[in-house]
Design a protein around this motif. Sequence first.
Motif, PDB file in Angstrom:
ATOM      1  N   PRO A  99      -9.537  20.243  -7.192  1.00  0.00           N
ATOM      2  CA  PRO A  99     -10.458  21.086  -7.966  1.00  0.00           C
ATOM      3  C   PRO A  99     -11.929  20.831  -7.631  1.00  0.00           C
ATOM      4  N   ILE A 100     -12.248  19.621  -7.206  1.00  0.00           N
ATOM      5  CA  ILE A 100     -13.630  19.308  -6.845  1.00  0.00           C
ATOM      6  C   ILE A 100     -13.994  19.989  -5.534  1.00  0.00           C
ATOM      7  N   LEU A 101     -13.108  19.879  -4.541  1.00  0.00           N
ATOM      8  CA  LEU A 101     -13.406  20.379  -3.200  1.00  0.00           C
ATOM      9  C   LEU A 101     -12.947  21.814  -2.976  1.00  0.00           C
ATOM     10  N   GLN A 102     -11.934  22.246  -3.720  1.00  0.00           N
ATOM     11  CA  GLN A 102     -11.386  23.595  -3.632  1.00  0.00           C
ATOM     12  C   GLN A 102     -10.962  23.963  -2.211  1.00  0.00           C
ATOM     13  N   ASP A 103     -10.486  22.985  -1.508  1.00  0.00           N
ATOM     14  CA  ASP A 103      -9.987  23.193  -0.153  1.00  0.00           C
ATOM     15  C   ASP A 103      -8.865  22.185   0.071  1.00  0.00           C
ATOM     16  N   ARG A 104      -7.709  22.678   0.473  1.00  0.00           N
ATOM     17  CA  ARG A 104      -6.535  21.817   0.583  1.00  0.00           C
ATOM     18  C   ARG A 104      -6.727  20.695   1.602  1.00  0.00           C
ATOM     19  N   MET A 105      -7.215  21.056   2.789  1.00  0.00           N
ATOM     20  CA  MET A 105      -7.362  20.027   3.829  1.00  0.00           C
ATOM     21  C   MET A 105      -8.425  18.997   3.447  1.00  0.00           C
ATOM     22  N   ASP A 106      -9.519  19.465   2.836  1.00  0.00           N
ATOM     23  CA  ASP A 106     -10.551  18.526   2.395  1.00  0.00           C
ATOM     24  C   ASP A 106     -10.009  17.582   1.328  1.00  0.00           C
ATOM     25  N   ALA A 107      -9.200  18.125   0.399  1.00  0.00           N
ATOM     26  CA  ALA A 107      -8.621  17.282  -0.655  1.00  0.00           C
ATOM     27  C   ALA A 107      -7.684  16.238  -0.059  1.00  0.00           C
ATOM     28  N   GLU A 108      -6.882  16.647   0.919  1.00  0.00           N
ATOM     29  CA  GLU A 108      -5.982  15.692   1.568  1.00  0.00           C
ATOM     30  C   GLU A 108      -6.773  14.633   2.322  1.00  0.00           C
ATOM     31  N   ASP A 109      -7.860  15.048   2.979  1.00  0.00           N
ATOM     32  CA  ASP A 109      -8.724  14.079   3.665  1.00  0.00           C
ATOM     33  C   ASP A 109      -9.320  13.088   2.676  1.00  0.00           C
ATOM     34  N   ALA A 110      -9.784  13.600   1.518  1.00  0.00           N
ATOM     35  CA  ALA A 110     -10.389  12.720   0.514  1.00  0.00           C
ATOM     36  C   ALA A 110      -9.379  11.686   0.023  1.00  0.00           C
ATOM     37  N   ALA A 111      -8.149  12.130  -0.247  1.00  0.00           N
ATOM     38  CA  ALA A 111      -7.117  11.204  -0.729  1.00  0.00           C
ATOM     39  C   ALA A 111      -6.773  10.171   0.347  1.00  0.00           C
ATOM     40  N   GLN A 112      -6.593  10.623   1.591  1.00  0.00           N
ATOM     41  CA  GLN A 112      -6.248   9.698   2.673  1.00  0.00           C
ATOM     42  C   GLN A 112      -7.378   8.697   2.919  1.00  0.00           C
ATOM     43  N   LEU A 120       0.834  -1.199   0.000  1.00  0.00           N
ATOM     44  CA  LEU A 120       0.000   0.000   0.000  1.00  0.00           C
ATOM     45  C   LEU A 120       0.871   1.251   0.000  1.00  0.00           C
ATOM     46  N   ALA A 121       1.946   1.256   0.776  1.00  0.00           N
ATOM     47  CA  ALA A 121       2.833   2.433   0.829  1.00  0.00           C
ATOM     48  C   ALA A 121       3.384   2.766  -0.555  1.00  0.00           C
ATOM     49  N   THR A 122       3.707   1.750  -1.337  1.00  0.00           N
ATOM     50  CA  THR A 122       4.193   1.979  -2.700  1.00  0.00           C
ATOM     51  C   THR A 122       3.109   2.599  -3.562  1.00  0.00           C
ATOM     52  N   LEU A 123       1.877   2.125  -3.423  1.00  0.00           N
ATOM     53  CA  LEU A 123       0.766   2.678  -4.194  1.00  0.00           C
ATOM     54  C   LEU A 123       0.460   4.114  -3.763  1.00  0.00           C
ATOM     55  N   VAL A 124       0.558   4.390  -2.472  1.00  0.00           N
ATOM     56  CA  VAL A 124       0.368   5.761  -1.983  1.00  0.00           C
ATOM     57  C   VAL A 124       1.417   6.671  -2.615  1.00  0.00           C
ATOM     58  N   HIS A 125       2.672   6.229  -2.581  1.00  0.00           N
ATOM     59  CA  HIS A 125       3.761   7.031  -3.156  1.00  0.00           C
ATOM     60  C   HIS A 125       3.509   7.310  -4.643  1.00  0.00           C
ATOM     61  N   ARG A 126       2.980   6.319  -5.336  1.00  0.00           N
ATOM     62  CA  ARG A 126       2.788   6.437  -6.779  1.00  0.00           C
ATOM     63  C   ARG A 126       1.560   7.278  -7.147  1.00  0.00           C
ATOM     64  N   TYR A 127       0.480   7.197  -6.342  1.00  0.00           N
ATOM     65  CA  TYR A 127      -0.797   7.788  -6.752  1.00  0.00           C
ATOM     66  C   TYR A 127      -1.315   8.920  -5.870  1.00  0.00           C
ATOM     67  N   GLU A 128      -0.629   9.247  -4.797  1.00  0.00           N
ATOM     68  CA  GLU A 128      -1.142  10.283  -3.901  1.00  0.00           C
ATOM     69  C   GLU A 128      -1.248  11.636  -4.602  1.00  0.00           C
ATOM     70  N   LEU A 129      -0.229  12.037  -5.326  1.00  0.00           N
ATOM     71  CA  LEU A 129      -0.238  13.321  -6.014  1.00  0.00           C
ATOM     72  C   LEU A 129      -1.382  13.389  -7.023  1.00  0.00           C
ATOM     73  N   ARG A 130      -1.573  12.329  -7.776  1.00  0.00           N
ATOM     74  CA  ARG A 130      -2.645  12.291  -8.770  1.00  0.00           C
ATOM     75  C   ARG A 130      -4.007  12.372  -8.093  1.00  0.00           C
ATOM     76  N   ALA A 131      -4.160  11.680  -6.960  1.00  0.00           N
ATOM     77  CA  ALA A 131      -5.425  11.728  -6.219  1.00  0.00           C
ATOM     78  C   ALA A 131      -5.709  13.144  -5.722  1.00  0.00           C
ATOM     79  N   LEU A 132      -4.680  13.823  -5.226  1.00  0.00           N
ATOM     80  CA  LEU A 132      -4.850  15.193  -4.752  1.00  0.00           C
ATOM     81  C   LEU A 132      -5.239  16.125  -5.895  1.00  0.00           C
ATOM     82  N   ARG A 133      -4.648  15.901  -7.051  1.00  0.00           N
ATOM     83  CA  ARG A 133      -4.952  16.756  -8.209  1.00  0.00           C
ATOM     84  C   ARG A 133      -6.370  16.559  -8.715  1.00  0.00           C
ATOM     85  N   VAL A 134      -6.976  15.420  -8.412  1.00  0.00           N
ATOM     86  CA  VAL A 134      -8.387  15.194  -8.747  1.00  0.00           C
ATOM     87  C   VAL A 134      -9.274  15.798  -7.653  1.00  0.00           C
ATOM     88  N   ALA A 135      -8.970  15.530  -6.400  1.00  0.00           N
ATOM     89  CA  ALA A 135      -9.832  15.958  -5.294  1.00  0.00           C
ATOM     90  C   ALA A 135      -9.838  17.475  -5.100  1.00  0.00           C
TER      91      ALA A 135
END
Length: 198
Positions: free
Chosen positions: A39-52, A22-37
């Motif tokens: 613009p939808i949420l328009q809030d940094r902490m909410d986007a990080e929560d969505a990705a986590q 899972l840690a490898t997948l997080v490293h690989r896809y976390e940035l991409r997940a944040l870049r999706v979340a």
Amino acid sequence: MEHPLDEPQAIRRWREGDPEGLATLVHRYELRALRVAYPILQDRMDAEDAAQNAFLRAWQHRHRFDPERPFWPWFLRLVIRESQRIAGQRRSRPALAPGSEKDLWAVETQWKDHDPLPEEIAEQNESREALWRALRGLSPAQRTAVVLRYYEDLSEREIAEAMGCSVGAVKHYLYEARQRLRLALKSIEASSPAVPDP
């Protein structure tokens, strides 16, 4: 020193319950997940929560993943669900506090693969602010469809799968979003002071 896992190895180990997979997948896809979340949420902490939260769901539901299929489309659905859930919980407050679009470039820069050049900042900052102000006026579903179509370059069918709705609904979201964005951007353009000739 142990070699980093490639994606098939990471997926196999993640599905077997190995946190390193899972840690490898997080490293690989976390940035991409944040870049999706984001613009939808328009809030940094909410986007990080969505990705986590999406990675937590991925861990909990790892046995549902079909290893014959690519990871990102499956995980993208989790990111979208979490983003929509968070957006639904905060309907009583605005998506983006007035004036905070000035911080958007700085936040996005922290999630970029490389630092932007000064020319990039100068050229894009003003248009980014206008776009983000316009996006603020869309519903979460419309923002989601826009992000998946224009940021992720998904087809309408793929967007429907990611959002869990019909292709007809996606077409409606995109049509309404384009109309509202066009009007909002025209309004922003009209209200911007003209730049005097040198």
